[in-house]
Design an enzyme around this catalytic site. Structure first.
Site, PDB file in Angstrom:
ATOM      1  N   HIS A  81      28.680  55.893  43.222  1.00 41.99           N
ATOM      2  CA  HIS A  81      28.652  54.930  42.120  1.00 41.99           C
ATOM      3  C   HIS A  81      28.367  55.650  40.804  1.00 41.99           C
ATOM      4  O   HIS A  81      27.378  55.390  40.115  1.00 41.99           O
ATOM      5  CB  HIS A  81      27.601  53.854  42.391  1.00 41.99           C
ATOM      6  CG  HIS A  81      27.872  53.047  43.625  1.00 41.99           C
ATOM      7  ND1 HIS A  81      27.571  53.518  44.890  1.00 41.99           N
ATOM      8  CD2 HIS A  81      28.421  51.816  43.794  1.00 41.99           C
ATOM      9  CE1 HIS A  81      27.914  52.598  45.787  1.00 41.99           C
ATOM     10  NE2 HIS A  81      28.427  51.565  45.151  1.00 41.99           N
ATOM     11  N   GLU A  95      35.943  47.622  48.214  1.00 44.42           N
ATOM     12  CA  GLU A  95      35.133  48.535  49.025  1.00 44.42           C
ATOM     13  C   GLU A  95      35.394  48.372  50.514  1.00 44.42           C
ATOM     14  O   GLU A  95      35.139  49.295  51.301  1.00 44.42           O
ATOM     15  CB  GLU A  95      33.645  48.306  48.743  1.00 44.42           C
ATOM     16  CG  GLU A  95      33.184  48.772  47.379  1.00 44.42           C
ATOM     17  CD  GLU A  95      31.706  48.537  47.146  1.00 44.42           C
ATOM     18  OE1 GLU A  95      31.181  49.051  46.155  1.00 44.42           O
ATOM     19  OE2 GLU A  95      31.054  47.840  47.960  1.00 44.42           O
ATOM     20  N   HIS A 109      32.579  40.496  46.451  1.00 47.12           N
ATOM     21  CA  HIS A 109      31.691  40.437  45.296  1.00 47.12           C
ATOM     22  C   HIS A 109      32.396  40.931  44.040  1.00 47.12           C
ATOM     23  O   HIS A 109      33.330  41.729  44.118  1.00 47.12           O
ATOM     24  CB  HIS A 109      30.386  41.194  45.524  1.00 47.12           C
ATOM     25  CG  HIS A 109      30.481  42.672  45.743  1.00 47.12           C
ATOM     26  ND1 HIS A 109      31.213  43.257  46.756  1.00 47.12           N
ATOM     27  CD2 HIS A 109      29.915  43.710  45.074  1.00 47.12           C
ATOM     28  CE1 HIS A 109      31.076  44.571  46.724  1.00 47.12           C
ATOM     29  NE2 HIS A 109      30.310  44.879  45.690  1.00 47.12           N
ATOM     30  N   HIS A 120      26.237  47.862  51.414  1.00 52.60           N
ATOM     31  CA  HIS A 120      25.246  48.831  50.940  1.00 52.60           C
ATOM     32  C   HIS A 120      24.637  48.397  49.600  1.00 52.60           C
ATOM     33  O   HIS A 120      24.408  49.208  48.716  1.00 52.60           O
ATOM     34  CB  HIS A 120      25.830  50.240  50.867  1.00 52.60           C
ATOM     35  CG  HIS A 120      27.022  50.399  49.960  1.00 52.60           C
ATOM     36  ND1 HIS A 120      28.063  51.254  50.256  1.00 52.60           N
ATOM     37  CD2 HIS A 120      27.345  49.849  48.761  1.00 52.60           C
ATOM     38  CE1 HIS A 120      28.959  51.220  49.289  1.00 52.60           C
ATOM     39  NE2 HIS A 120      28.538  50.382  48.353  1.00 52.60           N
TER      40      HIS A 120
END
Length: 279
Positions: free
Chosen positions: A59, A240, A193, A12
Site C-alpha cells: 500500500h 484486490e 469496498h 487484510h
C-alpha cells in the site's frame, strides 16, 4: 518434495490490525469478526506449515508510483513491519526463506512470468494483518513466509486469469523444490469496498457471497471475470480479490472447504475468509 497442502483467503483491513494491537478484539464491534477466525487458529496449529507463500499488495510503502511491479517475490532473510505513517505494527519481523524463494523465482520466470525479485522489503498491513489473524500475537511467527506482491493499486493491474495462472506456476515451482516442506498459500485483500469518491463505503454482500462460492467450486470461470465487473459491483478496491485467484490457482481443481466466514462491516469494508484443503 515440497507440497502445497492448503490455502487460506482473508481480508487484510488495517483496522483489524489496530484492533489486535490495541487489545479491543472482544468489544461489541469487533468480537463477531474475530470469532470467525477461531477455527483457523486451531486448524493451523494442527497443520503446522513450514512455509507460507503470502500473496498480498503493498500500500505505497515498499513500492510507489515510481516503481510498480505487476508481480514481485521477496527473497530476503527477514522483513521488518513497515511504518505506514503511525509507526510499525508491534509484531515480529517476518522470516523469509531465500533458497526456496530464489528457486520459485527461477521456476516461475522460466515459466514466462516476469516476476520482480526484491531482496530488501518492509511489509505493511497487507501482509502482517493476515499473519495476526491466523497466528495471534506470538513472540515469533511460527513459520517462514515468502511475500508475493501483486499490483492492485495502480492501473493497469493483471487480469484474474493471469493471477490464476500464476498460482498454477507457483504450484509447479513448489513441487520441483527438492525438500520435504509443508507449504500453504494465502490470498489476501478484499472483499467489496471503496475508500474514496461518491461511492465510498460501498459494500455488496451479493457479489461477495457469490465470489466466495465460485472461488471454491467454479474457479476456472471466476478467473474470466473482467475488471470492470469488480469495479462496478465491488468498488474500486474490490479488485484486490484477484489475489485470491493466485491462491486458488495453486491448489488442486477440487478442494475441501474447511471454513467460510463473512462479516460486515470492519471499518468500511466487507471481510471474507476461507480455509481450503487440497483433496
Amino acid at each position: 518434495m515440497a507440497k502445497i497442502k492448503a490455502g487460506v483467503a482473508t481480508s487484510h483491513v488495517p483496522a483489524i490490525g489496530a484492533a489486535i494491537d490495541n487489545g479491543i478484539t472482544d468489544n461489541e464491534y469487533w468480537k463477531p469478526l474475530f470469532e470467525g477466525y477461531d477455527y483457523a487458529k486451531e486448524w493451523i496449529k494442527e497443520q503446522k506449515p513450514d512455509v507460507v507463500l503470502l500473496v498480498y499488495n503493498d500500500h505505497a510503502t515498499a513500492f510507489d508510483s515510481n516503481l510498480v511491479p505487476t508481480f514481485a517475490i521477496a527473497t530476503g532473510e527477514e522483513f521488518k513491519p513497515a511504518d505506514e505513517g503511525w509507526g510499525p505494527r508491534p509484531v515480529p519481523n517476518v522470516k523469509g526463506y531465500p533458497e526456496f524463494a530464489s528457486h520459485i523465482a527461477q521456476s516461475v520466470i522460466q515459466d514466462d512470468f516476469d516476476l520482480t525479485v526484491v531482496n530488501t522489503l518492509d511489509v505493511d498491513h497487507g501482509l502482517t494483518v493476515p499473519l495476526s489473524l491466523m497466528f495471534g500475537q506470538p513472540e515469533n511467527w511460527p513459520c517462514k513466509v515468502i511475500p508475493i506482491a501483486v499490483n492492485v493499486v495502480l492501473y493497469p493491474t493483471p487480469s484474474g486469469q493471469r493471477c490464476y495462472n500464476l498460482g498454477k506456476a507457483l504450484r509447479k515451482a513448489v513441487e520441483s523444490f527438492d525438500e520435504d516442506l509443508n507449504v500453504q498459500i494465502w490470498g489476501t485483500g478484499g472483499m467489496s469496498h471503496q475508500l474514496q469518491g461518491p461511492r465510498a463505503g460501498l459494500i455488496n454482500k451479493e457479489f461477495d457471497n457469490a465470489f466466495l462460492d465460485d472461488i471454491v467450486d467454479d474457479a476456472e470461470n471466476l478467473a474470466l471475470k473482467p475488471h470492470l465487473e469488480y469495479i462496478n459491483l465491488a468498488g474500486s478496491e474490490g479488485i484486490e480479490l484477484i489475489m485470491w485467484l493466485v491462491m486458488r490457482g495453486a491448489l488442486n481443481d477440487e478442494v475441501e472447504l474447511k471454513k467460510r466466514h463473512y462479516h460486515v462491516p470492519a471499518s468500511n469494508t466487507a471481510v471474507g475468509h476461507l480455509v481450503l484443503e487440497n483433496k
